[in-house]
Design a protein around this motif. Structure first.
Motif, PDB file in Angstrom:
ATOM      1  N   ARG A   9     131.073 -23.840  43.024  1.00 52.71           N
ATOM      2  CA  ARG A   9     130.836 -25.075  43.781  1.00 52.71           C
ATOM      3  C   ARG A   9     131.554 -26.253  43.115  1.00 52.71           C
ATOM      4  O   ARG A   9     132.114 -27.120  43.796  1.00 52.71           O
ATOM      5  CB  ARG A   9     129.337 -25.357  43.868  1.00 52.71           C
ATOM      6  N   TYR A 585     109.245 -35.366  42.242  1.00 49.83           N
ATOM      7  CA  TYR A 585     109.281 -34.742  40.919  1.00 49.83           C
ATOM      8  C   TYR A 585     109.044 -35.794  39.842  1.00 49.83           C
ATOM      9  O   TYR A 585     108.358 -35.552  38.850  1.00 49.83           O
ATOM     10  CB  TYR A 585     110.618 -34.036  40.687  1.00 49.83           C
ATOM     11  N   ARG A 615     104.460 -33.009  50.750  1.00 48.20           N
ATOM     12  CA  ARG A 615     105.514 -32.794  49.761  1.00 48.20           C
ATOM     13  C   ARG A 615     104.942 -32.929  48.336  1.00 48.20           C
ATOM     14  O   ARG A 615     105.316 -32.187  47.425  1.00 48.20           O
ATOM     15  CB  ARG A 615     106.646 -33.805  49.990  1.00 48.20           C
TER      16      ARG A 615
ATOM     17  N   THR B  85     111.413 -26.883  50.648  1.00 49.97           N
ATOM     18  CA  THR B  85     111.951 -25.920  49.686  1.00 49.97           C
ATOM     19  C   THR B  85     111.869 -26.499  48.282  1.00 49.97           C
ATOM     20  O   THR B  85     112.193 -27.668  48.067  1.00 49.97           O
ATOM     21  CB  THR B  85     113.417 -25.574  50.033  1.00 49.97           C
ATOM     22  N   LEU B  86     111.423 -25.666  47.361  1.00 48.58           N
ATOM     23  CA  LEU B  86     111.270 -26.109  45.972  1.00 48.58           C
ATOM     24  C   LEU B  86     112.329 -25.443  45.113  1.00 48.58           C
ATOM     25  O   LEU B  86     112.856 -24.379  45.472  1.00 48.58           O
ATOM     26  CB  LEU B  86     109.876 -25.732  45.459  1.00 48.58           C
ATOM     27  N   ASP B  87     112.591 -26.032  43.951  1.00 46.43           N
ATOM     28  CA  ASP B  87     113.642 -25.439  43.127  1.00 46.43           C
ATOM     29  C   ASP B  87     113.181 -24.182  42.389  1.00 46.43           C
ATOM     30  O   ASP B  87     113.944 -23.584  41.645  1.00 46.43           O
ATOM     31  CB  ASP B  87     114.247 -26.470  42.163  1.00 46.43           C
ATOM     32  N   THR B  88     111.938 -23.764  42.614  1.00 45.63           N
ATOM     33  CA  THR B  88     111.487 -22.486  42.060  1.00 45.63           C
ATOM     34  C   THR B  88     112.034 -21.311  42.877  1.00 45.63           C
ATOM     35  O   THR B  88     111.945 -20.164  42.460  1.00 45.63           O
ATOM     36  CB  THR B  88     109.953 -22.400  42.097  1.00 45.63           C
ATOM     37  N   ASP B 121     121.919 -26.826  47.594  1.00 48.14           N
ATOM     38  CA  ASP B 121     121.938 -26.429  46.193  1.00 48.14           C
ATOM     39  C   ASP B 121     120.732 -25.582  45.800  1.00 48.14           C
ATOM     40  O   ASP B 121     120.669 -25.076  44.687  1.00 48.14           O
ATOM     41  CB  ASP B 121     122.004 -27.674  45.296  1.00 48.14           C
ATOM     42  N   LEU B 122     119.774 -25.453  46.696  1.00 49.67           N
ATOM     43  CA  LEU B 122     118.592 -24.653  46.385  1.00 49.67           C
ATOM     44  C   LEU B 122     118.660 -23.315  47.104  1.00 49.67           C
ATOM     45  O   LEU B 122     119.061 -23.241  48.258  1.00 49.67           O
ATOM     46  CB  LEU B 122     117.320 -25.394  46.797  1.00 49.67           C
ATOM     47  N   GLN B 154     105.772 -18.875  41.072  1.00 47.32           N
ATOM     48  CA  GLN B 154     106.666 -19.414  40.040  1.00 47.32           C
ATOM     49  C   GLN B 154     107.842 -18.433  39.875  1.00 47.32           C
ATOM     50  O   GLN B 154     107.737 -17.269  40.274  1.00 47.32           O
ATOM     51  CB  GLN B 154     105.902 -19.576  38.729  1.00 47.32           C
TER      52      GLN B 154
END
Lengths: 645, 179
Positions: A9, A585, A615, B85-88, B121-122, B154
């Motif tokens: 990428r 986050y 969220r 969507t989560l980065d897990t 990106d996820l 996780q």
């Protein structure tokens, strides 16, 4: 939360800029130096491998690098500002040269198609290119103001399509040469008057031998414009970073070597001399598509495909230029080089819209000034890139002597004499770059005049802005002291310092929307509860990893208002500022770090409270380490939601 | 667990502060929401949209109550909003549905990750879909489920799930983790 990208990428993002030059480099260089142009383009593409080494070494020292940071560390602020000013010139030109070139390709295609459709029109390619370029630039201006950042996924898809187009062209052109026979492009130089520039008036500076080669090499150097984006994407590359940067560099090198060099060779070897520059000077690949063997309708389809891919990749390059210029200016603004007014965030989208407006305004002025002439833009182009390469290489070389600690990567070609390592490889790269840049000053008149003027203007803006900021900063330091502002790396320290059994974290963003903070200040019990007032600065896309966290203008306004409210209520607060690319986050991590028992938000103007809570619940769940529930409250005029998660 | 929503006149924060302590929703096992019929192992090459469609269809088929097309539309509309969507590697598409009596859920285990068009990106490795009743009193449970699923899935657990042989083994693994 930071997310990082693979080397594929990263390579795609750089190639969107670098490989797009394949669409115009052949025509521009041939108009300057004659049909030997492909040899020099090949030379530049091979040289780009060495430039990649320089960027790898500078990135190994500074993650958030770029020419400004590297030059500043090695040679001080003035030269750093000068090199950043030069680089800005090329960022401003990248957009226009890409969109104008795309417009030229489209106009050429339409003019080819019209007779088949029995439409008796002929578009003026230059006028059409100007209109198209302004429309495309305006579109990307809007996208960037909205904050839809450059997506690596889009870049990857564009590069996949470009690769398909490249393979088809290489195979088809190879077959054409096999079927028709061929001769290699000549090695003799045939400079145009414009190509010689002021050198035509210098009697001892003849365009022959080594000098002639250097002149032609200088004209071809824009083929590697875009290589500097390596420093921008390095921050985003996943670990192991240097190894992945090297891999990205190899992908970029092979792709651009094959595409840019080969199509330049094919153009000279296949398109008849009589029409190559006269008819296809501004859309050489379209001319190539129409000159290969095969029935006319198939060649026409090939042209449609080539132009379609071209419009995509050239538009991608235009977007990259806005993102890149905005990134560089943001970096300078964060260092106090630009007045804080420029960093003001868009009320709705939260982007640095004034910087984007300035960049796009300058690009549109450039499009109007060039009147759709790609060659003129090409003549002006590369001034900034070559000088930023020169400054960068000089800085990396100097850092070898003033920062002797081990590096993760070093440009090869080092010899140790009496305990001192002499960077011969770097030296050779520097000599060639400096000689080329100096020669370009003479031969590329348009670049020298416009580039020097632009660089000087930007340099002066930076110098005066910095002085102005220094005055303001004396006040800002006092403001920082007053706030005892806490930043991301202080999270754990803050956690240790607050000792009361309850900790309430109040998230704030808009100085005009502090209803929730007022409510909390009115009711919270100072004897049992610590109050942390928290804001997150959201950074997305390139330039993600932030080291410098100074309050900007908007944040100053926000915390001034927060302090006013706290003083009015007579309550103690702990302000905190965190940089993140995702607000939920940031809130979650801050809440966990300070061991918050309660987190309070205001009502968002953009997202419904239900969606906010949804969220938050997801993010909280994915990061939750302490199973003890925390109360989340959303407070607004007449609205109160509370939930324990 | 408590959920308060007050409309004008402006509520007193004290009221919330003094309200009964939140009751935890006890006994909510994520595994109890799943069955072998609603755990899918999509074949490679499918995109998010097609996996979502298959998942909605399987959940509706299992419950035997709803036409899947309007529900798919509802989930897709929700997906247009703030990301799920989560980065897990977990994607949590969901919707609140009028007239639904209880939560209905399904899960897709993706041995080869797919990308989320909204967040390129996820990568998505697990897609956990659920529908919950569109009632104010059920919203707390809805949020708790979102938190609970995000907490359960996780990366290490997702690695194990994607290595299972099929729906039965995957369900057993979820049960085992929750036990």
């Amino acid at each position: 939360m930071l997310s990082f990208i693979s080397f594929w990428r990263a390579a795609a993002i750089v190639l969107c800029d670098l490989a797009s030059t394949a669409y115009y480099i052949g025509g521009i260089v041939e108009q300057a130096v004659g049909p030997s142009a492909p040899w020099f383009i090949l030379g530049v593409m091979l040289f780009s491998y060495a430039i990649r080494y320089v960027y790898m070494e500078s990135c190994s020292m500074f993650v958030r690098g770029g020419v400004y940071k590297v030059v500043k560390e090695a040679m001080g602020g003035k030269l750093a500002k000068l090199s950043a000013s030069a680089l800005m010139f090329d960022y401003i030109l990248t957009g226009p040269i890409s969109t104008v070139s795309a417009g030229q390709y489209l106009a050429g295609l339409l003019n080819t198609i019209f007779p088949y459709l029995r439409i008796d029109w002929h578009l003026d390619p230059h006028a059409f290119a100007v209109v198209f370029a302004i429309a495309a630039t305006t579109y990307f201006w809007r996208e960037n103001v909205k904050g839809i950042h450059e997506s690596s996924d889009k870049a990857l898809k564009i590069m996949q399509l470009t690769a398909v187009m490249g393979v088809i062209m290489i195979v088809w052109c190879g077959y054409t040469l096999w079927a028709r026979g061929f001769t290699w492009p000549p090695l003799t130089l045939r400079f145009s008057t414009e190509g010689l520039g002021w050198a035509a008036n210098v009697s001892w500076l003849k365009p022959v031998g080594a000098i002639g080669i250097l002149m032609a090499f200088g004209h071809s150097l824009l083929a590697m414009s875009g290589e500097e984006s390596l420093a921008q994407v390095y921050r985003e590359i996943e670990a192991p970073k240097i190894r992945n940067l090297a891999r990205a560099g190899i992908v970029i090198f092979i792709f651009s070597l094959l595409l840019t060099s080969l199509v330049s060779f094919f153009a000279v070897m296949i398109i008849p001399d009589s029409v190559r520059i006269s008819q296809y000077g501004n859309n050489l690949l379209a001319g190539l598509a129409m000159s290969v063997v095969g029935p006319n309708w198939i060649r026409l389809l090939l042209q449609v495909f080539v132009v379609g891919v071209g419009v995509l990749i050239l538009s991608g390059a235009a977007n990259t230029s806005i993102v890149g210029a905005n990134g560089v200016l943001n970096r300078l603004a964060e260092d106090g080089i630009l007045v804080d007014w420029f960093r003001g965030l868009h009320k709705k989208f939260g982007t640095t819209h004034r910087l984007i407006n300035m960049v796009v305004g300058l690009q549109i002025l450039t499009i109007l000034a060039c009147r759709g002439d790609v060659y003129l833009l090409g003549e002006a182009y590369a001034f900034g890139v070559v000088w930023s390469f020169v400054f960068n290489t000089m800085a990396v070389m100097r850092l070898r002597f003033i920062k002797r600690e081990a590096r993760e990567f070093m440009v090869p070609g080092n010899i140790r004499i009496n305990g001192v390592e002499w960077p011969l490889g770097l030296g050779a790269i520097f000599v060639l770059l400096f000689a080329t840049a100096s020669m370009n000053l003479l031969t590329k008149k348009v670049a020298t005049v416009s580039g020097a003027a632009f660089t000087l203007v930007f340099f002066l803006i930076f110098v005066f802005s910095e002085r102005w900021n220094e005055k303001v900063h004396s006040g800002l330091k006092a403001l920082h002291a007053k706030f005892n502002l806490r930043q991301a790396h202080d999270l754990k320290i803050v956690s240790d310092e607050i000792e009361k059994p309850n900790r309430t974290l109040v998230a704030v963003r808009d100085p005009g929307n502090l209803h929730h903070l007022k409510r909390v200040l009115e009711t919270f019990d100072e004897g049992t509860t610590d109050l942390v007032v928290f804001t997150s600065r959201i950074r997305t896309g390139l330039g993600l990893v932030d080291e410098v966290v100074n309050m900007d203008n908007e944040e100053q306004k926000l915390f001034t208002r927060v302090l006013d409210l706290a003083e009015k209520a007579g309550k103690t607060i702990t302000p905190m500022l965190v940089v993140s690319n995702e607000p939920f986050y940031a809130i979650t991590q801050a809440a966990q770090a300070v061991k918050a028992t309660e987190v309070v938000f205001g009502v968002s103007a953009k997202i419904s409270t239900d969606a906010q809570l949804e969220r938050l619940a997801m993010t909280w769940g994915s990061l939750q380490t302490d199973k003890k529930p925390v109360r989340f409250r959303i407070l607004g005029p007449g609205v109160e939601h509370a939930v324990d998660l | 667990m408590a959920w308060f929503q007050k409309k004008p006149p402006e509520p007193s924060a004290e009221l919330v502060k003094n309200s009964p302590p939140p009751k935890a929703v006890k006994g909510l096992k994520i595994s109890s929401l799943l069955s072998e019929a609603t755990i899918l192992f999509p074949q490679e090459g499918q995109d998010k949209s097609s996996v979502l469609q298959a998942l909605v269809a399987s959940v509706c088929a299992k419950s035997g109550t709803f036409d899947w097309a309007p529900l798919l539309k509802k989930v897709e509309e929700r997906e247009q909003g703030i990301s799920t969507t989560l980065d897990t590697g977990l994607s949590l598409p969901h919707a609140r549905v009028d007239g639904l009596a209880a939560i209905q859920a399904g899960m897709a285990v993706l041995r080869k990750p797919i990308s989320d068009p909204k967040q390129p990106d996820l990568s998505i490795r697990i897609m956990f879909l659920f529908f919950s009743p569109n009632k104010q009193e059920a919203f707390a449970l809805h949020l708790q489920l979102l938190r609970g699923v995000a907490s359960l899935f996780q990366p290490a657990f997702i690695d194990q799930l994607t290595a299972t042989s099929g729906p039965a083994a995957a369900l057993e693994l979820v049960r085992k983790l929750e036990a």
